[in-house]
Design a protein around this motif. Structure first.
Motif, PDB file in Angstrom:
ATOM      1  N   TYR A 162       0.862  -1.177   0.000  1.00  0.00           N
ATOM      2  CA  TYR A 162       0.000   0.000   0.000  1.00  0.00           C
ATOM      3  C   TYR A 162       0.901   1.230   0.000  1.00  0.00           C
ATOM      4  CZ  TYR A 162      -3.718  -3.196   1.459  1.00  0.00           C
ATOM      5  OH  TYR A 162      -4.611  -4.227   1.532  1.00  0.00           O
ATOM      6  N   MET A 163       0.560   2.200  -0.841  1.00  0.00           N
ATOM      7  CA  MET A 163       1.301   3.453  -0.900  1.00  0.00           C
ATOM      8  C   MET A 163       0.335   4.592  -0.605  1.00  0.00           C
ATOM      9  SD  MET A 163       3.945   4.899  -3.794  1.00  0.00           S
ATOM     10  CE  MET A 163       2.780   5.535  -5.003  1.00  0.00           C
ATOM     11  N   PHE A 164       0.646   5.399   0.419  1.00  0.00           N
ATOM     12  CA  PHE A 164      -0.234   6.477   0.852  1.00  0.00           C
ATOM     13  C   PHE A 164       0.456   7.823   0.661  1.00  0.00           C
ATOM     14  CE2 PHE A 164      -0.808   2.773   3.623  1.00  0.00           C
ATOM     15  CZ  PHE A 164      -2.164   2.504   3.478  1.00  0.00           C
ATOM     16  N   GLN A 165      -0.328   8.786   0.217  1.00  0.00           N
ATOM     17  CA  GLN A 165       0.153  10.172   0.184  1.00  0.00           C
ATOM     18  C   GLN A 165      -1.040  11.110   0.191  1.00  0.00           C
ATOM     19  OE1 GLN A 165       1.782  12.401  -3.310  1.00  0.00           O
ATOM     20  NE2 GLN A 165       3.762  12.169  -2.265  1.00  0.00           N
ATOM     21  N   ASN A 166      -1.097  11.967   1.198  1.00  0.00           N
ATOM     22  CA  ASN A 166      -2.128  12.997   1.297  1.00  0.00           C
ATOM     23  C   ASN A 166      -3.544  12.443   1.123  1.00  0.00           C
ATOM     24  OD1 ASN A 166      -0.109  14.950   1.604  1.00  0.00           O
ATOM     25  ND2 ASN A 166       0.115  15.171  -0.618  1.00  0.00           N
ATOM     26  N   GLY A 167      -3.831  11.342   1.796  1.00  0.00           N
ATOM     27  CA  GLY A 167      -5.180  10.776   1.780  1.00  0.00           C
ATOM     28  C   GLY A 167      -5.472   9.843   0.619  1.00  0.00           C
ATOM     29  N   ALA A 168      -4.573   9.740  -0.344  1.00  0.00           N
ATOM     30  CA  ALA A 168      -4.768   8.826  -1.478  1.00  0.00           C
ATOM     31  C   ALA A 168      -4.064   7.501  -1.175  1.00  0.00           C
ATOM     32  CB  ALA A 168      -4.217   9.433  -2.758  1.00  0.00           C
ATOM     33  N   THR A 169      -4.740   6.393  -1.511  1.00  0.00           N
ATOM     34  CA  THR A 169      -4.194   5.061  -1.269  1.00  0.00           C
ATOM     35  C   THR A 169      -4.055   4.313  -2.589  1.00  0.00           C
ATOM     36  OG1 THR A 169      -5.267   4.949   0.901  1.00  0.00           O
ATOM     37  CG2 THR A 169      -4.535   2.877  -0.052  1.00  0.00           C
ATOM     38  N   TYR A 170      -2.853   3.818  -2.846  1.00  0.00           N
ATOM     39  CA  TYR A 170      -2.583   3.031  -4.049  1.00  0.00           C
ATOM     40  C   TYR A 170      -2.171   1.620  -3.619  1.00  0.00           C
ATOM     41  CZ  TYR A 170      -2.569   7.572  -6.355  1.00  0.00           C
ATOM     42  OH  TYR A 170      -2.931   8.812  -6.819  1.00  0.00           O
ATOM     43  N   ALA A 185       5.203  -1.796  -7.544  1.00  0.00           N
ATOM     44  CA  ALA A 185       4.289  -1.502  -8.654  1.00  0.00           C
ATOM     45  C   ALA A 185       2.908  -1.282  -8.061  1.00  0.00           C
ATOM     46  CB  ALA A 185       4.260  -2.657  -9.649  1.00  0.00           C
ATOM     47  N   VAL A 186       2.302  -0.150  -8.348  1.00  0.00           N
ATOM     48  CA  VAL A 186       0.972   0.159  -7.834  1.00  0.00           C
ATOM     49  C   VAL A 186       0.065   0.549  -8.998  1.00  0.00           C
ATOM     50  CG1 VAL A 186       1.760   0.836  -5.550  1.00  0.00           C
ATOM     51  CG2 VAL A 186       1.619   2.559  -7.358  1.00  0.00           C
ATOM     52  N   ALA A 187      -1.245   0.360  -8.796  1.00  0.00           N
ATOM     53  CA  ALA A 187      -2.231   0.635  -9.844  1.00  0.00           C
ATOM     54  C   ALA A 187      -3.171   1.737  -9.381  1.00  0.00           C
ATOM     55  CB  ALA A 187      -3.007  -0.632 -10.177  1.00  0.00           C
ATOM     56  N   THR A 188      -3.892   2.306 -10.353  1.00  0.00           N
ATOM     57  CA  THR A 188      -4.907   3.318 -10.040  1.00  0.00           C
ATOM     58  C   THR A 188      -6.285   2.734 -10.290  1.00  0.00           C
ATOM     59  OG1 THR A 188      -4.870   4.185 -12.298  1.00  0.00           O
ATOM     60  CG2 THR A 188      -3.400   5.219 -10.692  1.00  0.00           C
ATOM     61  N   ILE A 189      -7.239   3.224  -9.539  1.00  0.00           N
ATOM     62  CA  ILE A 189      -8.654   2.903  -9.749  1.00  0.00           C
ATOM     63  C   ILE A 189      -9.383   4.227  -9.928  1.00  0.00           C
ATOM     64  CG2 ILE A 189     -10.725   1.878  -8.736  1.00  0.00           C
ATOM     65  CD1 ILE A 189      -8.619  -0.161  -9.453  1.00  0.00           C
ATOM     66  N   PRO A 190     -10.064   4.443 -11.070  1.00  0.00           N
ATOM     67  CA  PRO A 190     -10.729   5.716 -11.312  1.00  0.00           C
ATOM     68  C   PRO A 190     -11.622   6.121 -10.129  1.00  0.00           C
ATOM     69  CG  PRO A 190     -10.844   4.328 -13.250  1.00  0.00           C
ATOM     70  CD  PRO A 190     -10.270   3.493 -12.141  1.00  0.00           C
ATOM     71  N   GLN A 192      -8.915   7.877  -9.494  1.00  0.00           N
ATOM     72  CA  GLN A 192      -7.496   8.109  -9.193  1.00  0.00           C
ATOM     73  C   GLN A 192      -6.689   8.260 -10.476  1.00  0.00           C
ATOM     74  OE1 GLN A 192      -6.205   4.718  -6.948  1.00  0.00           O
ATOM     75  NE2 GLN A 192      -6.318   5.790  -4.988  1.00  0.00           N
ATOM     76  N   THR A 193      -5.667   9.089 -10.395  1.00  0.00           N
ATOM     77  CA  THR A 193      -4.641   9.121 -11.430  1.00  0.00           C
ATOM     78  C   THR A 193      -3.302   9.247 -10.714  1.00  0.00           C
ATOM     79  OG1 THR A 193      -4.376  11.511 -11.727  1.00  0.00           O
ATOM     80  CG2 THR A 193      -6.237  10.472 -12.867  1.00  0.00           C
ATOM     81  N   PHE A 194      -2.234   8.953 -11.437  1.00  0.00           N
ATOM     82  CA  PHE A 194      -0.910   9.105 -10.847  1.00  0.00           C
ATOM     83  C   PHE A 194      -0.514  10.572 -10.701  1.00  0.00           C
ATOM     84  CE2 PHE A 194      -0.391   4.665 -12.442  1.00  0.00           C
ATOM     85  CZ  PHE A 194      -0.169   4.082 -11.198  1.00  0.00           C
ATOM     86  N   ARG A 195      -1.282  11.465 -11.280  1.00  0.00           N
ATOM     87  CA  ARG A 195      -1.007  12.882 -11.121  1.00  0.00           C
ATOM     88  C   ARG A 195      -1.353  13.372  -9.720  1.00  0.00           C
ATOM     89  NH1 ARG A 195      -1.953  16.041 -16.837  1.00  0.00           N
ATOM     90  NH2 ARG A 195      -0.827  14.541 -18.141  1.00  0.00           N
ATOM     91  N   TRP A 196      -2.104  12.548  -8.977  1.00  0.00           N
ATOM     92  CA  TRP A 196      -2.367  12.900  -7.583  1.00  0.00           C
ATOM     93  C   TRP A 196      -1.084  12.812  -6.736  1.00  0.00           C
ATOM     94  CZ3 TRP A 196      -7.484  10.176  -5.712  1.00  0.00           C
ATOM     95  CH2 TRP A 196      -8.563  10.608  -6.504  1.00  0.00           C
ATOM     96  N   LEU A 228       0.918   4.075 -17.115  1.00  0.00           N
ATOM     97  CA  LEU A 228      -0.406   4.700 -17.073  1.00  0.00           C
ATOM     98  C   LEU A 228      -1.348   3.974 -16.117  1.00  0.00           C
ATOM     99  CD1 LEU A 228      -0.899   5.539 -20.851  1.00  0.00           C
ATOM    100  CD2 LEU A 228      -0.177   7.064 -19.000  1.00  0.00           C
ATOM    101  N   GLN A 229      -1.588   2.663 -16.362  1.00  0.00           N
ATOM    102  CA  GLN A 229      -2.478   1.893 -15.492  1.00  0.00           C
ATOM    103  C   GLN A 229      -1.753   1.354 -14.263  1.00  0.00           C
ATOM    104  OE1 GLN A 229      -5.735   1.805 -16.025  1.00  0.00           O
ATOM    105  NE2 GLN A 229      -5.313   3.112 -17.804  1.00  0.00           N
TER     106      GLN A 229
END
Length: 699
Positions: A162-170, A185-190, A192-196, A228-229
């Protein structure tokens, strides 16, 4: 959390290695310079290479075969099993699935490398043939052994990240691990984007496996692959030291043993067996040293099963957590000294460890050693600990008491410990502790041979303090509080225990409460039952709340916590089972004495083996007066008549609180006892007082 669960389903639905993943089995081009710039090479003969290949075959391990793209600067690494080799011909069967046509069209063979401890062998053989099943080589006369410093990483599998930053969890997985950097390796779930993710801000990483946390800590983002994903991040831990426990002034004594013990464990993140030498050790933790280039420990890392082996071959197991890693440069090669805190260990293994530690401090000191019971009884009589009045009680039950002490001293129970100081094989001093309530330990049976040159009594007192200091943080020990009873006129305990309470001046850390002591004698011919409007019931939750309110106004100390009588701390079922498991008796019955439905007193009937405590305070009734107005001596006697059957005897010792209640009710008190209770979360105050009192004290 729903996003995290959804990500888990997406990530774990297939274990097949796809082509994009294969390109990251080895270092990407961005990582290659730092990896290559710190390597040391030497030449290895073909004979040595063949030996290594056969070793890998024997252990069912793989080699890595590297192909380079014909047009672009990127590599593809595939794993293969080497077949037995006896000359220059080597066959390797593929482990990874791949597109053979694309490999043939777009890639050319570059080299293969074989793992070799903290090094690897880089081999550039000639390719004789390649197919979808295997590849055949002609081995060269020599190859290169390459040692890689600091950034070497180990392949990982099955570690959820699990990767956390400013309330976002990947959510994702750990790809490879090194003590200095690792890759996830972490993924995004809409949506979410990696730009967060702010690449310049730290992230918090959590590693788990089979629902067990293995690591958490803050990390710096070194780089990522811009996926990207799914995106792969190379991370660098920021902390080189963590706090597992609150800091304290009086830490446990560490020893550098000769010869030093070994620690061994399966690394929780990549599964390799690790063996390291212990630099120093205490009852709470240890430190080890590892080469900087081969470092595998990281502050915050939890090792679920660490084995500690001593030079005589004996070993014990514990759970440990790395709390610091400090690099040193005072030797030819840099090394890292790592401190590990013991976070869980069985009571039996912990007491064995403490026995070694106390012996390292003073060879005359023993913890829970096998005891010659004849010598122990001789000691008790010689010191006057068993005085004539006390012996009357012991003599009537001596066979039962002898059997009880045999179990306590020579069957390694998890509910008791003893400390003995010997000189020339003779017992000079003794003290003991016993877990008598669910999370409270009783100090008792402190005695010593009287001699101007014998400091044994002070030494075993120090031993019992060290035992508490080294044990109270461990879950298995269940040592939130320690307590003891002493007579106010006994100078030594009044000076040490009474003095510490008066010096600390905070009853929520250390408290004293005074009890009256007498015996209730049951006379069936003249026994009276409780009169009307009085009844004796089982205790309810509201009764303990009323007791708490009364005691706070009366004393405000720790008696209720120490005796396990607080509203949130009154179940003793685990302790009763522990006594039963070693063949000893322990029961507790709680009653509420009521007048016109209003609580007047709480009565606690502790039932234990005779002589467990030689003053029989462990096989006694404790009465705590809550409302003094209606209570009389006759009411107390009638209530005790209902309880005496638990003891199988017509005479039962009774402790009455407060001590002044006995005189008010006309009960003849035989003596008074002080109950001393200490909260083990605040041991610094006790040791600070003891250090001033006894200069040689260790902790």
């Amino acid at each position: 959390m729903e996003r995290v669960n959804e990500a888990a389903k997406l990530t774990l639905r297939s274990t097949e290695v796809v082509r994009d993943e294969k390109e990251f089995i080895t270092a990407t081009d961005a990582e290659t310079p730092s990896f290559q710039s710190q390597r040391i090479e030497k030449e290895i003969s073909r004979r040595q290479l063949i030996d290594k290949i056969n070793n890998l075959n024997f252990q069912d391990r793989t080699v890595n075969i590297v192909f380079r793209h014909k047009l672009y600067p990127r590599d593809l690494t595939l794993r293969a099993h080497p077949l037995p080799c006896h000359d220059s011909r080597l066959a390797c069967r593929w482990v990874d699935q791949f597109d053979f046509n694309q490999l043939s069209e777009s890639y050319t063979f570059h080299h293969l490398y074989l793992p070799k401890g903290q090094q690897f062998l880089e081999v550039v053989p000639e390719v004789r043939s390649i197919s979808e099943d295997q590849i055949l080589f002609s081995l060269p006369e020599t190859c290169r052994e390459i040692s890689v410093r600091k950034l070497q990483r180990n392949q990982c599998a099955g570690i959820i990240t699990y990767m956390f930053q400013n309330g976002a969890t990947y959510y994702g997985r750990l790809i490879d691990y090194g003590a200095w950097q690792f890759r996830v390796a972490v993924a995004t779930i809409p949506p979410q984007t990696f730009r967060w993710i702010d690449d310049d801000a730290p992230v918090t990483i959590l590693f788990t496996k089979l629902n067990t946390t293995l690591y958490s800590g803050e990390c710096r983002i070194v780089r990522h692959d811009r996926g990207l994903q799914e995106r792969q991040y190379t991370l660098e831990p920021l902390q080189r030291q963590i706090r597992r426990f609150a800091p304290r002034e009086f830490r446990t004594t560490r020893h550098a043993l000769t010869p030093p013990p070994d620690v061994s464990f399966e690394h929780p993140l990549f599964g390799k067996h690790i063996n390291l030498k212990v630099y120093d050790i205490s009852g709470c933790g240890l430190s080890v040293e590892e080469e900087e280039s081969a470092a595998v420990l990281l502050p915050g890392l939890i090792i679920p099963n660490l084995e500690l082996t001593f030079s005589d071959g004996s070993s014990l197991h514990c759970m440990a957590q790395v709390v610091y890693c400090k690099t040193h440069y005072d030797r030819k090669a840099p090394y890292v000294r790592c401190g590990l805190a013991i976070v869980d260990i069985s009571v039996e293994d912990h007491i064995r460890l403490l026995g070694v530690m106390h012996q390292a401090t003073d060879a005359h000191c023993y913890v829970c050693n096998k005891v010659d019971m004849t010598a122990l009884w001789d000691f008790f009589f010689e010191t006057g600990f068993i005085y004539p009045q006390k012996y009357e009680f012991i003599q009537a039950n001596k066979e039962h008491i002898k059997a009880t002490y045999e179990k306590l001293y020579n069957n390694s129970p998890s509910i008791a410990s003893h400390f003995i100081y010997k000189q020339n094989g003779r017992i000079m001093a003794h003290a003991a502790t016993m877990r008598f309530y669910e999370s409270s330990w009783m100090l008792h049976h402190h005695a010593a041979i009287r001699s101007s040159q014998n400091r044994g009594g002070l030494i075993v007192l120090n031993q019992s303090g060290r035992f508490i200091n080294e044990s109270h943080r461990l879950y298995a020990m269940k040592m939130d509080y320690v307590f003891c009873y002493f007579r106010p006129e006994n100078k030594f305990p009044a000076h040490v225990f009474g003095g510490s309470a008066r010096n600390i001046k905070n009853p929520k850390i250390c408290s004293l409460d005074l009890f009256a002591y007498f015996h209730h004698r049951f006379d069936s011919m003249n026994a009276k039952d409780l009169p009307g409007y009085w009844r004796l019931d089982d205790v309810g939750g509201e009764d303990l709340n009323d007791l708490h309110t009364f005691y706070e106004s009366q004393s405000g100390g720790l008696m209720l916590q120490g005796l396990h009588l607080s509203p949130d701390r009154h179940d003793c079922s685990g302790l009763i089972e522990a006594f039963r498991n070693i063949g000893l008796t322990r029961e507790r019955h709680l009653f509420a004495l009521r007048y016109r439905d209003k609580l007047s007193a709480i009565i606690m009937a502790n039932v234990a083996d005779l002589g467990l405590n030689m003053s029989d305070l462990t096989n006694a009734v404790t009465i705590i007066e809550v409302d003094p107005q209606p209570l009389t001596q006759d009411i107390i006697q009638s209530a005790l008549n209902r309880i005496v059957h638990f003891y199988g005897t017509k005479e039962v010792p009774v402790l009455l609180y407060p001590q002044t209640a006995a005189a008010r009710m006309g009960i003849e008190s035989e003596k008074s006892y002080c109950l001393w209770v200490y909260d083990t979360q605040n041991l610094d105050y006790y040791f600070k007082f003891l250090k001033r009192l006894l200069k040689f004290i260790q902790h």
